[in-house]
Design a protein around this motif. Structure first.
Motif, PDB file in Angstrom:
ATOM      1  N   TYR A  36       0.837  -1.192   0.000  1.00 53.54           N
ATOM      2  CA  TYR A  36       0.000   0.000   0.000  1.00 53.54           C
ATOM      3  C   TYR A  36       0.875   1.247   0.000  1.00 53.54           C
ATOM      4  O   TYR A  36       1.960   1.256   0.572  1.00 53.54           O
ATOM      5  CB  TYR A  36      -0.892   0.044   1.247  1.00 53.54           C
ATOM      6  CG  TYR A  36      -2.090  -0.864   1.179  1.00 53.54           C
ATOM      7  CD1 TYR A  36      -2.052  -2.141   1.723  1.00 53.54           C
ATOM      8  CD2 TYR A  36      -3.269  -0.442   0.575  1.00 53.54           C
ATOM      9  CE1 TYR A  36      -3.160  -2.976   1.669  1.00 53.54           C
ATOM     10  CE2 TYR A  36      -4.381  -1.274   0.520  1.00 53.54           C
ATOM     11  CZ  TYR A  36      -4.312  -2.533   1.069  1.00 53.54           C
ATOM     12  OH  TYR A  36      -5.410  -3.358   1.005  1.00 53.54           O
ATOM     13  N   GLN A  45      -3.542   3.290  -0.163  1.00 50.31           N
ATOM     14  CA  GLN A  45      -4.024   2.996  -1.514  1.00 50.31           C
ATOM     15  C   GLN A  45      -3.313   1.755  -2.031  1.00 50.31           C
ATOM     16  O   GLN A  45      -2.086   1.665  -1.961  1.00 50.31           O
ATOM     17  CB  GLN A  45      -3.743   4.202  -2.420  1.00 50.31           C
ATOM     18  CG  GLN A  45      -4.171   4.038  -3.855  1.00 50.31           C
ATOM     19  CD  GLN A  45      -3.810   5.248  -4.699  1.00 50.31           C
ATOM     20  OE1 GLN A  45      -3.060   6.115  -4.270  1.00 50.31           O
ATOM     21  NE2 GLN A  45      -4.331   5.305  -5.913  1.00 50.31           N
ATOM     22  N   PHE A  46      -4.074   0.818  -2.565  1.00 52.55           N
ATOM     23  CA  PHE A  46      -3.529  -0.428  -3.096  1.00 52.55           C
ATOM     24  C   PHE A  46      -2.553  -0.154  -4.241  1.00 52.55           C
ATOM     25  O   PHE A  46      -2.822   0.652  -5.134  1.00 52.55           O
ATOM     26  CB  PHE A  46      -4.674  -1.296  -3.582  1.00 52.55           C
ATOM     27  CG  PHE A  46      -4.265  -2.526  -4.344  1.00 52.55           C
ATOM     28  CD1 PHE A  46      -4.195  -2.528  -5.730  1.00 52.55           C
ATOM     29  CD2 PHE A  46      -3.967  -3.696  -3.663  1.00 52.55           C
ATOM     30  CE1 PHE A  46      -3.826  -3.658  -6.419  1.00 52.55           C
ATOM     31  CE2 PHE A  46      -3.594  -4.836  -4.354  1.00 52.55           C
ATOM     32  CZ  PHE A  46      -3.530  -4.816  -5.739  1.00 52.55           C
TER      33      PHE A  46
ATOM     34  N   SER B   1     -14.274  -1.138  -7.402  1.00 47.97           N
ATOM     35  CA  SER B   1     -14.312  -1.057  -5.953  1.00 47.97           C
ATOM     36  C   SER B   1     -15.332  -0.012  -5.514  1.00 47.97           C
ATOM     37  O   SER B   1     -15.577   0.971  -6.215  1.00 47.97           O
ATOM     38  CB  SER B   1     -12.936  -0.702  -5.406  1.00 47.97           C
ATOM     39  OG  SER B   1     -12.511   0.542  -5.892  1.00 47.97           O
ATOM     40  N   SER B  94     -12.294   0.370   6.750  1.00 53.52           N
ATOM     41  CA  SER B  94     -11.837  -0.417   5.609  1.00 53.52           C
ATOM     42  C   SER B  94     -12.841  -1.526   5.321  1.00 53.52           C
ATOM     43  O   SER B  94     -13.599  -1.930   6.199  1.00 53.52           O
ATOM     44  CB  SER B  94     -10.462  -1.026   5.953  1.00 53.52           C
ATOM     45  OG  SER B  94     -10.055  -1.975   5.014  1.00 53.52           O
ATOM     46  N   GLU B 100      -7.936  -7.507  -2.061  1.00 50.06           N
ATOM     47  CA  GLU B 100      -7.337  -6.439  -1.285  1.00 50.06           C
ATOM     48  C   GLU B 100      -8.367  -5.688  -0.449  1.00 50.06           C
ATOM     49  O   GLU B 100      -9.568  -5.842  -0.630  1.00 50.06           O
ATOM     50  CB  GLU B 100      -6.603  -5.454  -2.203  1.00 50.06           C
ATOM     51  CG  GLU B 100      -7.504  -4.568  -3.038  1.00 50.06           C
ATOM     52  CD  GLU B 100      -7.838  -5.168  -4.388  1.00 50.06           C
ATOM     53  OE1 GLU B 100      -7.878  -6.414  -4.492  1.00 50.06           O
ATOM     54  OE2 GLU B 100      -8.056  -4.381  -5.322  1.00 50.06           O
ATOM     55  N   PHE B 102      -9.806  -1.943   0.940  1.00 46.46           N
ATOM     56  CA  PHE B 102      -9.950  -0.561   0.547  1.00 46.46           C
ATOM     57  C   PHE B 102     -10.191   0.273   1.803  1.00 46.46           C
ATOM     58  O   PHE B 102     -10.861  -0.174   2.735  1.00 46.46           O
ATOM     59  CB  PHE B 102     -11.118  -0.395  -0.430  1.00 46.46           C
ATOM     60  CG  PHE B 102     -10.925  -1.170  -1.701  1.00 46.46           C
ATOM     61  CD1 PHE B 102     -11.408  -2.469  -1.814  1.00 46.46           C
ATOM     62  CD2 PHE B 102     -10.248  -0.621  -2.774  1.00 46.46           C
ATOM     63  CE1 PHE B 102     -11.229  -3.202  -2.969  1.00 46.46           C
ATOM     64  CE2 PHE B 102     -10.060  -1.338  -3.942  1.00 46.46           C
ATOM     65  CZ  PHE B 102     -10.549  -2.627  -4.039  1.00 46.46           C
TER      66      PHE B 102
END
Lengths: 112, 112
Positions: A36, A45-46, B1, B94, B100, B102
């Motif tokens: 991240y 943020q990925f 997302s 989150s 993943e 977010f």
């Protein structure tokens, strides 16, 4: 501005050079890893992820390397740009858990 | 997302008071997570919030100090109760996508 990386290890690189950020993880059962990026005043943020059945994965200007033998993860950023300046965290997850566990983080500073 | 948003983005609070942080996701998600990020440090998971059941807290975090609500699949709140200066941190919500996680932009809390 605000920073979440005041006390974190810092990597300073020249613009245009490659950056390598390292992370050691602790859980040998971890099978999924994420990098991240966190800019000042924002949430993480990925960037890129990798599963334990791989040892390398490439994205746009970024590469993640996984060494399960020594439980080490690295993020390589090619041709580092000023916009890459941020704090970088690795996170790990084992298949049996839904939780992400974060590493300690590295602050990347890009010198113009 | 899905888009995830938090409010307030920041607050300065008196010790002994409580603050409730709201987290909204623009689509339904099964699990939501609350993290704390102390100054200059990484993210630490506080608890997992599931709709229709009590939150699951990590070691070192208790419901009396950090009560969590999850009234539906798009919303959660975290309350920081009886605050002290040691609670000054960034609090992040989150959710997990297919792989993943977010994150919201975080709530920067300062307790004076």
């Amino acid at each position: 501005g605000e920073s979440v990386g005041l006390h974190l290890p810092t990597l300073s690189v020249q613009e245009g050079d490659n950056s390598i950020i390292n992370c050691a993880y602790s859980n040998s059962a971890s099978d999924y890893f994420i990098w991240y990026k966190q800019e000042s005043g924002k949430g993480p943020q990925f960037i890129i992820d990798i599963r334990s059945n791989m040892d390398k994965r490439q994205g746009q200007r970024v590469t993640v390397l996984l060494n399960k033998t020594v439980k080490h993860l690295s993020l390589q950023i090619a041709a580092t740009q000023p916009g890459d300046s941020a704090v970088y965290f690795c996170a790990e997850n084992s298949g049996s858990s839904y939780k992400l566990i974060f590493g300690s983080g590295t602050r990347l500073l890009v010198r113009p | 997302s899905a888009v995830i948003s938090q409010k307030p983005s920041r607050d300065i609070c008196q010790r002994g008071t409580s603050l409730t942080i709201q987290c909204q996701v623009d689509s339904q998600v099964t699990m939501m997570f609350w993290y704390r990020q102390q100054p200059g440090q990484s993210l630490t998971l506080i608890a997992t919030a599931n709709q229709g059941s009590e939150a699951t807290y990590e070691s070192g975090f208790v419901i009396d100090k950090f009560p969590i609500s999850r009234p539906n699949l798009t919303f959660s709140t975290l309350t920081v109760s009886n605050m002290s200066p040691e609670d000054s941190s960034i609090y992040l919500c989150s959710y997990r996508g297919s792989s993943e996680a977010f994150f919201g932009q975080g709530t920067r809390l300062t307790v004076v």
